[in-house]
Write an enzyme that holds these catalytic residues in place. Structure first.
Site, PDB file in Angstrom:
ATOM      1  N   TYR A   1       0.794  -1.231  -0.062  1.00 35.72           N
ATOM      2  CA  TYR A   1       0.023  -0.002   0.006  1.00 35.72           C
ATOM      3  C   TYR A   1       0.916   1.410  -0.078  1.00 35.72           C
ATOM      4  O   TYR A   1       0.542   2.333  -0.545  1.00 35.72           O
ATOM      5  CB  TYR A   1      -0.812   0.100   1.332  1.00 35.72           C
ATOM      6  CG  TYR A   1      -1.852   1.113   1.339  1.00 35.72           C
ATOM      7  CD1 TYR A   1      -3.167   0.867   0.659  1.00 35.72           C
ATOM      8  CD2 TYR A   1      -1.516   2.413   1.983  1.00 35.72           C
ATOM      9  CE1 TYR A   1      -4.315   2.009   0.646  1.00 35.72           C
ATOM     10  CE2 TYR A   1      -2.474   3.458   1.637  1.00 35.72           C
ATOM     11  CZ  TYR A   1      -3.745   3.001   1.197  1.00 35.72           C
ATOM     12  OH  TYR A   1      -4.566   4.389   0.960  1.00 35.72           O
TER      13      TYR A   1
ATOM     14  N   ALA B   1       1.757  13.932 -22.811  1.00 38.69           N
ATOM     15  CA  ALA B   1       0.963  12.725 -23.294  1.00 38.69           C
ATOM     16  C   ALA B   1       1.861  12.083 -24.463  1.00 38.69           C
ATOM     17  O   ALA B   1       1.981  10.792 -24.315  1.00 38.69           O
ATOM     18  CB  ALA B   1      -0.449  12.546 -23.687  1.00 38.69           C
TER      19      ALA B   1
ATOM     20  N   HIS C   1     -19.338  14.999 -26.254  1.00 42.94           N
ATOM     21  CA  HIS C   1     -19.147  14.187 -27.478  1.00 42.94           C
ATOM     22  C   HIS C   1     -19.172  12.671 -26.655  1.00 42.94           C
ATOM     23  O   HIS C   1     -19.517  11.797 -27.554  1.00 42.94           O
ATOM     24  CB  HIS C   1     -17.965  14.298 -28.072  1.00 42.94           C
ATOM     25  CG  HIS C   1     -16.642  14.131 -27.405  1.00 42.94           C
ATOM     26  ND1 HIS C   1     -16.469  15.423 -26.423  1.00 42.94           N
ATOM     27  CD2 HIS C   1     -15.479  13.464 -27.205  1.00 42.94           C
ATOM     28  CE1 HIS C   1     -15.100  15.062 -25.817  1.00 42.94           C
ATOM     29  NE2 HIS C   1     -14.641  13.885 -26.230  1.00 42.94           N
TER      30      HIS C   1
HETATM   31  N1  F0G Z   1      -3.803  15.236 -22.532  1.00 43.58           N
HETATM   32  C1  F0G Z   1      -3.692  14.960 -23.792  1.00 43.58           C
HETATM   33  C2  F0G Z   1      -2.868  15.767 -24.630  1.00 43.58           C
HETATM   34  C3  F0G Z   1      -4.671  13.950 -24.194  1.00 43.58           C
HETATM   35  O1  F0G Z   1      -4.675  13.464 -25.344  1.00 43.58           O
HETATM   36  C4  F0G Z   1      -5.466  13.433 -23.070  1.00 43.58           C
HETATM   37  C5  F0G Z   1      -6.171  12.026 -23.551  1.00 43.58           C
HETATM   38  C6  F0G Z   1      -5.386  13.788 -21.829  1.00 43.58           C
HETATM   39  C7  F0G Z   1      -4.564  14.749 -21.544  1.00 43.58           C
HETATM   40  C8  F0G Z   1      -6.137  13.207 -20.776  1.00 43.58           C
HETATM   41  O2  F0G Z   1      -5.634  11.718 -20.581  1.00 43.58           O
HETATM   42  O3  F0G Z   1      -7.259  10.159 -21.203  1.00 43.58           O
HETATM   43  O4  F0G Z   1      -5.463   9.642 -19.671  1.00 43.58           O
HETATM   44  O5  F0G Z   1      -7.113  10.889 -18.729  1.00 43.58           O
HETATM   45  N2  F0G Z   1      -6.434  11.897 -24.760  1.00 43.58           N
HETATM   46  C9  F0G Z   1      -7.247  10.818 -25.162  1.00 43.58           C
HETATM   47  C10 F0G Z   1      -7.434  10.903 -26.821  1.00 43.58           C
HETATM   48  C11 F0G Z   1      -8.473  10.361 -24.433  1.00 43.58           C
HETATM   49  O6  F0G Z   1      -8.284   9.862 -27.290  1.00 43.58           O
HETATM   50  O7  F0G Z   1      -6.657  11.745 -27.376  1.00 43.58           O
HETATM   51  P1  F0G Z   1      -6.411  10.439 -19.952  1.00 43.58           P
END
Ligand code: F0G
Length: 448
Positions: A70, A212, A440
Site C-alpha cells: 500500500y 502525453a 461528445h
Molecule cells: N492530454 C492529452 C494531450 C490527451 O490527449 C489526453 C487524452 C489527456 C491529456 C487526458 O488523459 O485520457 O489519460 O485521462 N486523450 C485521449 C485521446 C483520451 O483519445 O486523445 P487521460
C-alpha cells in the site's frame, strides 16, 4: 531504410468484421455515437491511441515482479527514478490517468477567473480548468487552423498572441501540450517552446507540459525539423523538460500502458499540496489509484517509447498511411500527426455546414462502410466558443502503438474510396441529447 517492424508478434487477438446490416443496427442502438458502440462490433478501432497499444514482453514481465504494498512500494521508486532520469523532475505524483492528474493539479493551482493559456488544451484538460471556474485560452499557430497548410511544425503556440494574452494580465498558468492533439497531433518546435517559456518567465507565469505524447513530439522534430537532425529522442526531450516547472502526463499514450498517469515537478512544497489533494480521491501518494504493476509497466514503457527504432516505426507507419490517403484523394490534414491522421471533414463533405457535424458524419460512414471506429474533433467535441474561430472540422483516426499492420490501413483506404464515390449523399447529424461537459462522449445523435 527498412519499414519492417522492430518487433515480432507472439500474442494475437481475434477481430471480426460483422455484416453491414449488423453494423447499422449496432450504430442505431448506440445513438449514432461511436463511443457507445460495443467494442466487439468494431473491426478496426481507431477511436483513440489511449491505453490501446500493445505492451511488450518486458512490460508484462515487470508487472509480474511488481510490489503491491500500500505504501512505499518498490514499484513506485522504480517509476520515480525512471522519471527523474528522463525528465529531471524530482517529485512524482502518480495518478490513475491523465485527467486525474489534471483534476488534482487544477484543484490546487487554479481559482475562479484565473486564465490558463495554451497552444491547445485537450478536451479533458479544458474541462478540468473550467471545472474550477478558470478560463482556458488556446492560441495555436495560425497554420494549425488551416488543414491544407503544409507547415511541418503545426504544434506551435502563436507567440504574438501569447504576448497579447500575457499583457492583459490574470494568466495563472501556461500549459504547453506536446504534441498538440486538439489541432492535429503535430509537434511543438523546441525554439517555439523556448520562446514561449521566456515570455511566461518574464511575467512569472509557471509553465507545465502536457506530455502525453512527448516522445512522438521529439521523434517528429528529428524527422522534420532540420535543426534537430541527428539528435536522440531522449536528449531532445530533456531540452523541453529542463525549461518547464513540471509536467502532467497521460501515460496511456507514450508510456504504452493500459492505464496510468502522473504529475512530475521540481517544487516540493507544491508537490506536498498536490499529494494532500490526491489522497482524498486517488489513493496514497505512492500509488495514486494504480496497482504497483501499473507503475512498473509505465517505467518500462516510458523508455521503450524513446527508443529511436521504436519511434521510427511508429511515426513511419502513420506517415505511410497518411500518404496512401493523400494518394487516394482523401482530404486529410497536412502533414501526418504523430499518433494519427486527421481527416479534413469540411472538405470531404462540403455540403455539410459545421452545425451538421461533418467530422462526426465521416466517423459514422467509416463505421457503416468498413467497421472502423474513429472520433470527431470539431464542433461536437468543442462546442462553439471553446475553440478559436475558424477551427477545422476534423475526424481523427488515432493509431495505437504496435497494434495494427499496414494491411489494416489498406482496408481503411479502400473504405474511404467507397465513401468518396457517394460522398454527396452522406447526411449530417444533430445532437438529440448531451451533457454540458465533454458532450461528445455521451451524446445521442440523429441524422438530419
Ligand atoms: N492530454 C492529452 C494531450 C490527451 O490527449 C489526453 C487524452 C489527456 C491529456 C487526458 O488523459 O485520457 O489519460 O485521462 N486523450 C485521449 C485521446 C483520451 O483519445 O486523445 P487521460
Amino acid at each position: 531504410m527498412s519499414h519492417a517492424e522492430p518487433f515480432r508478434i507472439r500474442s494475437v487477438e481475434t477481430i471480426r468484421l460483422i455484416s453491414a446490416a449488423e453494423r447499422k443496427a449496432s450504430l442505431e442502438r448506440a445513438g449514432y455515437n461511436p463511443f457507445k458502440l460495443p467494442a466487439k462490433d468494431v473491426f478496426i478501432d481507431l477511436l483513440t491511441d489511449s491505453g490501446t497499444g500493445s505492451m511488450s514482453d518486458n512490460q508484462w514481465a515487470a508487472m509480474h515482479c511488481a510490489d503491491e504494498s500500500y505504501a512505499g512500494s518498490a514499484s513506485f521508486f522504480r517509476l520515480r527514478d525512471t522519471i527523474r532520469e528522463i525528465t529531471g523532475f524530482e517529485e512524482l505524483i502518480p495518478t490513475h490517468q491523465g485527467r486525474a492528474a489534471e483534476r488534482v493539479f487544477c484543484d490546487v493551482m487554479l481559482q475562479k477567473g484565473d486564465v490558463v493559456v495554451s497552444n491547445g488544451l485537450f478536451d479533458t484538460t479544458r474541462a478540468n480548468v473550467e471545472r474550477v471556474g478558470a478560463i482556458g485560452i488556446d492560441i495555436p499557430t495560425p497554420t494549425a487552423l488551416d488543414p491544407g497548410h503544409p507547415d511541418l511544425l503545426k504544434g506551435a503556440i502563436d507567440l504574438k498572441a501569447l504576448d497579447g494574452v500575457l499583457a492583459k494580465g490574470g494568466v495563472k498558468l501556461c500549459i504547453l501540450t506536446i504534441t498538440n492533439n486538439t489541432f492535429g497531433g503535430h509537434p511543438m518546435p523546441l525554439e517555439n517552446f523556448q520562446e514561449a517559456v521566456k515570455r511566461c518567465r518574464a511575467k512569472k507565469v509557471p509553465v507545465f507540459i502536457d506530455g502525453a505524447r512527448y516522445a512522438e513530439n521529439a521523434g517528429m522534430l528529428i524527422r522534420r525539423d532540420p535543426s534537430c537532425k541527428g539528435r536522440t529522442p531522449r536528449d531532445l526531450c530533456a531540452e523541453f523538460f529542463k525549461l518547464a516547472d513540471g509536467m502532467m502526463m497521460s501515460a496511456k499514450k507514450n508510456a504504452i500502458v493500459h492505464i496510468g498517469g502522473f504529475i512530475a515537478l521540481h517544487d516540493a512544497v507544491l508537490a506536498s499540496k498536490l499529494r494532500e489533494n490526491l489522497i482524498v480521491t486517488e489513493g496514497f501518494e505512492t500509488y495514486g489509484g494504480l496497482a504497483g504493476r501499473d507503475l512498473d509497466a509505465m517505467a518500462i514503457g516510458l523508455k521503450e517509447a524513446l527508443d529511436p527504432a521504436a519511434l521510427d516505426q511508429r511515426l513511419g507507419q502513420v506517415e505511410r498511411f497518411h500518404k496512401k490517403l493523400v494518394d487516394a484523394g482523401v482530404p486529410v490534414m497536412l502533414p501526418a500527426g504523430g499518433h494519427g491522421v486527421y481527416i479534413d471533414a469540411a472538405k470531404l463533405l462540403p455540403h455539410l455546414p459545421a452545425e451538421q457535424l461533418p467530422g462526426h458524419a465521416v466517423a459514422v460512414e467509416l463505421y457503416l462502410e468498413g467497421g472502423i471506429r474513429t472520433c470527431e474533433i470539431g464542433t461536437l467535441m468543442f462546442p462553439p466558443g471553446s475553440r478559436p474561430e475558424g477551427s477545422p472540422e476534423l475526424t481523427r483516426l488515432a493509431i495505437p502503438w504496435r497494434t495494427y499492420t499496414d494491411n489494416h490501413f489498406d482496408h481503411i483506404v479502400e473504405t474511404f474510396q467507397k465513401i468518396l464515390a457517394r460522398r454527396e449523399k452522406v447526411r449530417g447529424y444533430r445532437i438529440v441529447e448531451a451533457p454540458a461537459a465533454l458532450r461528445h462522449f455521451r451524446a445521442v445523435l440523429a441524422p438530419v
